[in-house]
Design a protein around this motif. Structure first.
Motif, PDB file in Angstrom:
ATOM      1  N   SER A  65       0.834  -1.216   0.000  1.00  0.00           N
ATOM      2  CA  SER A  65       0.000   0.000   0.000  1.00  0.00           C
ATOM      3  C   SER A  65       0.857   1.250   0.000  1.00  0.00           C
ATOM      4  CB  SER A  65      -0.895   0.020   1.243  1.00  0.00           C
ATOM      5  OG  SER A  65      -0.103   0.291   2.391  1.00  0.00           O
ATOM      6  N   GLY A  66       0.198   2.355  -0.322  1.00  0.00           N
ATOM      7  CA  GLY A  66       0.872   3.655  -0.285  1.00  0.00           C
ATOM      8  C   GLY A  66       1.093   4.128   1.130  1.00  0.00           C
ATOM      9  N   THR A  67       0.257   3.691   2.039  1.00  0.00           N
ATOM     10  CA  THR A  67       0.511   3.997   3.446  1.00  0.00           C
ATOM     11  C   THR A  67       1.841   3.369   3.854  1.00  0.00           C
ATOM     12  OG1 THR A  67      -1.848   4.109   3.933  1.00  0.00           O
ATOM     13  CG2 THR A  67      -0.380   3.694   5.800  1.00  0.00           C
ATOM     14  N   ASN A  97       4.869   5.263   2.234  1.00  0.00           N
ATOM     15  CA  ASN A  97       5.104   6.531   2.945  1.00  0.00           C
ATOM     16  C   ASN A  97       5.721   6.277   4.315  1.00  0.00           C
ATOM     17  OD1 ASN A  97       4.165   8.398   1.030  1.00  0.00           O
ATOM     18  ND2 ASN A  97       2.040   8.271   1.746  1.00  0.00           N
ATOM     19  N   HIS A 148      -1.918  13.294   3.445  1.00  0.00           N
ATOM     20  CA  HIS A 148      -2.240  11.889   3.715  1.00  0.00           C
ATOM     21  C   HIS A 148      -1.364  11.318   4.827  1.00  0.00           C
ATOM     22  CE1 HIS A 148      -3.044   7.608   2.956  1.00  0.00           C
ATOM     23  NE2 HIS A 148      -4.107   8.003   2.293  1.00  0.00           N
ATOM     24  N   GLU A 168      -3.081   8.208   7.862  1.00  0.00           N
ATOM     25  CA  GLU A 168      -2.228   7.023   8.067  1.00  0.00           C
ATOM     26  C   GLU A 168      -2.188   6.621   9.533  1.00  0.00           C
ATOM     27  OE1 GLU A 168       1.345   7.376   5.589  1.00  0.00           O
ATOM     28  OE2 GLU A 168       0.078   7.862   3.860  1.00  0.00           O
ATOM     29  N   GLU A 217       2.863  16.431  -1.324  1.00  0.00           N
ATOM     30  CA  GLU A 217       1.895  15.505  -1.928  1.00  0.00           C
ATOM     31  C   GLU A 217       1.503  16.036  -3.306  1.00  0.00           C
ATOM     32  OE1 GLU A 217      -1.091  14.079   1.024  1.00  0.00           O
ATOM     33  OE2 GLU A 217      -2.570  14.457  -0.542  1.00  0.00           O
ATOM     34  N   ASN A 251      -4.521  15.353  -2.460  1.00  0.00           N
ATOM     35  CA  ASN A 251      -5.878  14.805  -2.351  1.00  0.00           C
ATOM     36  C   ASN A 251      -6.862  15.833  -1.785  1.00  0.00           C
ATOM     37  OD1 ASN A 251      -8.136  13.143  -1.894  1.00  0.00           O
ATOM     38  ND2 ASN A 251      -7.260  12.274  -0.028  1.00  0.00           N
ATOM     39  N   ASP A 307       4.965  12.201  -1.639  1.00  0.00           N
ATOM     40  CA  ASP A 307       3.824  11.293  -1.671  1.00  0.00           C
ATOM     41  C   ASP A 307       3.183  11.485  -3.040  1.00  0.00           C
ATOM     42  OD1 ASP A 307       1.511   9.888  -1.509  1.00  0.00           O
ATOM     43  OD2 ASP A 307       0.816  10.761   0.380  1.00  0.00           O
ATOM     44  N   ALA A 315       1.172   9.457  -4.700  1.00  0.00           N
ATOM     45  CA  ALA A 315       0.116   8.454  -4.908  1.00  0.00           C
ATOM     46  C   ALA A 315      -0.550   8.677  -6.271  1.00  0.00           C
ATOM     47  CB  ALA A 315      -0.920   8.537  -3.791  1.00  0.00           C
ATOM     48  N   ARG A 316      -0.755   9.969  -6.608  1.00  0.00           N
ATOM     49  CA  ARG A 316      -1.351  10.320  -7.913  1.00  0.00           C
ATOM     50  C   ARG A 316      -0.380  11.146  -8.749  1.00  0.00           C
ATOM     51  NH1 ARG A 316      -5.575  10.734  -4.217  1.00  0.00           N
ATOM     52  NH2 ARG A 316      -7.189   9.166  -4.514  1.00  0.00           N
ATOM     53  N   CYS A 356       1.456   5.134  -6.287  1.00  0.00           N
ATOM     54  CA  CYS A 356       0.441   4.081  -6.134  1.00  0.00           C
ATOM     55  C   CYS A 356       0.027   3.537  -7.498  1.00  0.00           C
ATOM     56  CB  CYS A 356      -0.801   4.636  -5.442  1.00  0.00           C
ATOM     57  SG  CYS A 356      -0.546   4.928  -3.686  1.00  0.00           S
ATOM     58  N   SER A 362      -2.633   1.441  -7.443  1.00  0.00           N
ATOM     59  CA  SER A 362      -4.023   1.060  -7.173  1.00  0.00           C
ATOM     60  C   SER A 362      -4.991   2.235  -7.191  1.00  0.00           C
ATOM     61  CB  SER A 362      -4.105   0.379  -5.811  1.00  0.00           C
ATOM     62  OG  SER A 362      -3.625   1.264  -4.815  1.00  0.00           O
ATOM     63  N   LYS A 363      -4.510   3.420  -7.600  1.00  0.00           N
ATOM     64  CA  LYS A 363      -5.402   4.580  -7.719  1.00  0.00           C
ATOM     65  C   LYS A 363      -5.817   4.697  -9.183  1.00  0.00           C
ATOM     66  CE  LYS A 363      -5.189   5.812  -3.375  1.00  0.00           C
ATOM     67  NZ  LYS A 363      -4.387   6.752  -2.609  1.00  0.00           N
ATOM     68  N   SER A 418       1.995  -0.365  -4.352  1.00  0.00           N
ATOM     69  CA  SER A 418       2.674   0.928  -4.406  1.00  0.00           C
ATOM     70  C   SER A 418       4.162   0.667  -4.478  1.00  0.00           C
ATOM     71  CB  SER A 418       2.363   1.738  -3.143  1.00  0.00           C
ATOM     72  OG  SER A 418       1.007   2.104  -3.118  1.00  0.00           O
TER      73      SER A 418
HETATM   74  C1  LIG Z   1      -4.367   6.727  -1.404  1.00  0.00           C
HETATM   75  C2  LIG Z   1      -3.264   7.590  -0.983  1.00  0.00           C
HETATM   76  C3  LIG Z   1      -2.128   7.069  -0.355  1.00  0.00           C
HETATM   77  C4  LIG Z   1      -1.941   5.593  -0.068  1.00  0.00           C
HETATM   78  O1  LIG Z   1      -3.062   4.951   0.339  1.00  0.00           O
HETATM   79  P1  LIG Z   1      -3.187   3.351   0.445  1.00  0.00           P
HETATM   80  O2  LIG Z   1      -4.641   3.172   0.481  1.00  0.00           O
HETATM   81  O3  LIG Z   1      -2.502   2.977   1.722  1.00  0.00           O
HETATM   82  O4  LIG Z   1      -2.514   2.754  -0.739  1.00  0.00           O
HETATM   83  C5  LIG Z   1      -1.115   7.936  -0.027  1.00  0.00           C
HETATM   84  N1  LIG Z   1      -1.209   9.243  -0.294  1.00  0.00           N
HETATM   85  C6  LIG Z   1      -2.271   9.789  -0.900  1.00  0.00           C
HETATM   86  C7  LIG Z   1      -2.282  11.249  -1.210  1.00  0.00           C
HETATM   87  C8  LIG Z   1      -3.339   8.990  -1.250  1.00  0.00           C
HETATM   88  O5  LIG Z   1      -4.401   9.527  -1.858  1.00  0.00           O
END
Ligand SMILES: *Cc1c(COP(=O)(O)O)cnc(C)c1O
Length: 338
Positions: free
Chosen positions: A58-60, A63, A84, A89, A136, A140, A169, A171-172, A197, A199-200, A208
């Motif tokens: 995961s991205g969590t 990070n 995030h 987290e 980030e 988000n 971060d 993720a996107r 990530c 998975s986004k 991730s």
């Molecule tokens: C989704 C997301 C993550 C990681 O989330 P996981 O659900 O743990 O994969 C990290 N940073 C941002 C900005 C996110 O939107």
């Protein structure tokens, strides 16, 4: 037809992706011999020009491994208040790494070098040591806002000058790349570590990657094991990631076009007070007092449209691989009935 706009994490693998997963060559990645994981890690490191990368669940986790590797207990992490790493987290910065946090109230999730500069503690035994800055991109809670690459260059230069580490971060990140043209190779030079990530918006079911120097990733591999994130025949998941990188990056532009359209529809709603600028695939808007958020979400849900509340009267919608134009038209029709 369910229109699921809660997040870009709700996508299901496409037939092409499932086929790639089915035919993946695998091994035991804890022994380092899953060829598909190895090739995903090389591929992603190469995209950003980093020495190495590490596939994580995961991205969590990516990070948190980065924060763990770049700080010591008692150090301070500088990040945006809605970021995030801080907000979503589970308090992991404190729990996993014993670090404290210095929050900056940024502009739609983005911080500036000037803001970072005034939040670096002086070298005085009373203060925690400012050690790490996290940015980030896209942000988000900033409604998918993108950084100006020039600002990232300034923060990076400041971090070098002040001996701070700099983590992205991302993720996107690929949404930002498609929207602004930000260069992944240059981005690789600005940050000590990067998380992306699969998975986004990229549409993979899981995964991730954490990127950095060879030495940093070597250490991170140890921390991933410690956090329980070392997987065995992970090549089935890595194959989905490779497929996503090959097939699902340029199409993010379609998600962005649909997000802009949703933003315009919301702007035209009499019960919508304000819509944040739509830069990528996230739409955040606030409802006026005449329309309680719970009622709005319930009416949408009754019509088969899912969204989430991210604060009082604040709604988030996210476009993704499984959102089509007819779904956007359906939303338009439902909004007229609200
Ligand atoms: C989704 C997301 C993550 C990681 O989330 P996981 O659900 O743990 O994969 C990290 N940073 C941002 C900005 C996110 O939107």
């Amino acid at each position: 037809m369910i229109v699921d706009l809660r997040s870009d994490t709700v996508t299901r693998p496409t037939p092409g992706m499932l086929d790639a997963m089915l035919h993946a060559r695998v091994g035991d990645d804890v022994f380092g011999d899953d060829p598909t994981v190895n090739s995903l890690e090389e591929k992603v490191a190469d995209i950003f020009g980093k020495e190495a990368s590490l596939f994580c669940p995961s991205g969590t986790m990516t990070n948190q491994i980065a924060i763990n590797g770049l700080t010591r207990p008692g150090d301070e992490v500088i990040c945006e208040a809605g970021s995030h790493v801080y907000k979503y987290e589970g308090g992991g910065i404190a729990f996993n790494s014993g670090a404290s946090v210095r929050l900056i109230h940024g502009d739609r999730g983005r911080i500036t070098a000037a803001q970072v500069a005034i939040n670096i503690n002086p070298d005085d035994i009373h203060h925690p040591v400012s050690r790490l800055v996290v940015a980030e991109n896209t942000a988000n809670r900033g409604g998918g806002s993108c950084y100006d690459p020039a600002e990232l260059r300034r923060i990076s230069a400041l971090c070098r000058e002040q001996f701070l580490k700099f983590h992205l971060d991302g993720a996107r990140f690929f949404n930002a790349m498609i929207a602004t043209g930000i260069d992944p190779r240059e981005t690789g030079t600005l940050f000590d570590s990067i998380s992306i990530c699969l998975s986004k918006g990229l549409g993979a079911p899981v995964g991730s990657l954490l990127l950095g120097s060879g030495e940093f990733i070597h250490q991170s591999r140890r921390v991933r094991k410690l956090f329980g994130g070392a997987m065995r025949q992970a090549g089935y998941l890595a194959a989905a990631g490779i497929y996503a990188l090959d097939h699902h990056i340029t199409r993010l532009a379609d998600d962005h076009v649909r997000a802009v359209r949703i933003g315009e529809m919301m702007q035209a709603c009499p019960f919508v007070k304000q819509v944040m600028p739509v830069e990528t695939n996230i739409i955040i808007f606030t409802l006026s007092e005449t329309m309680p958020d719970e009622l709005f979400l319930a009416r949408l849900k009754e019509a088969g449209i899912l969204a989430i509340s991210i604060g009082p009267q604040s709604i988030r919608m996210v476009t993704h691989l499984d959102i089509s134009d007819p779904m956007i038209e359906k939303l338009a029709g439902v909004l007229k009935q609200c």
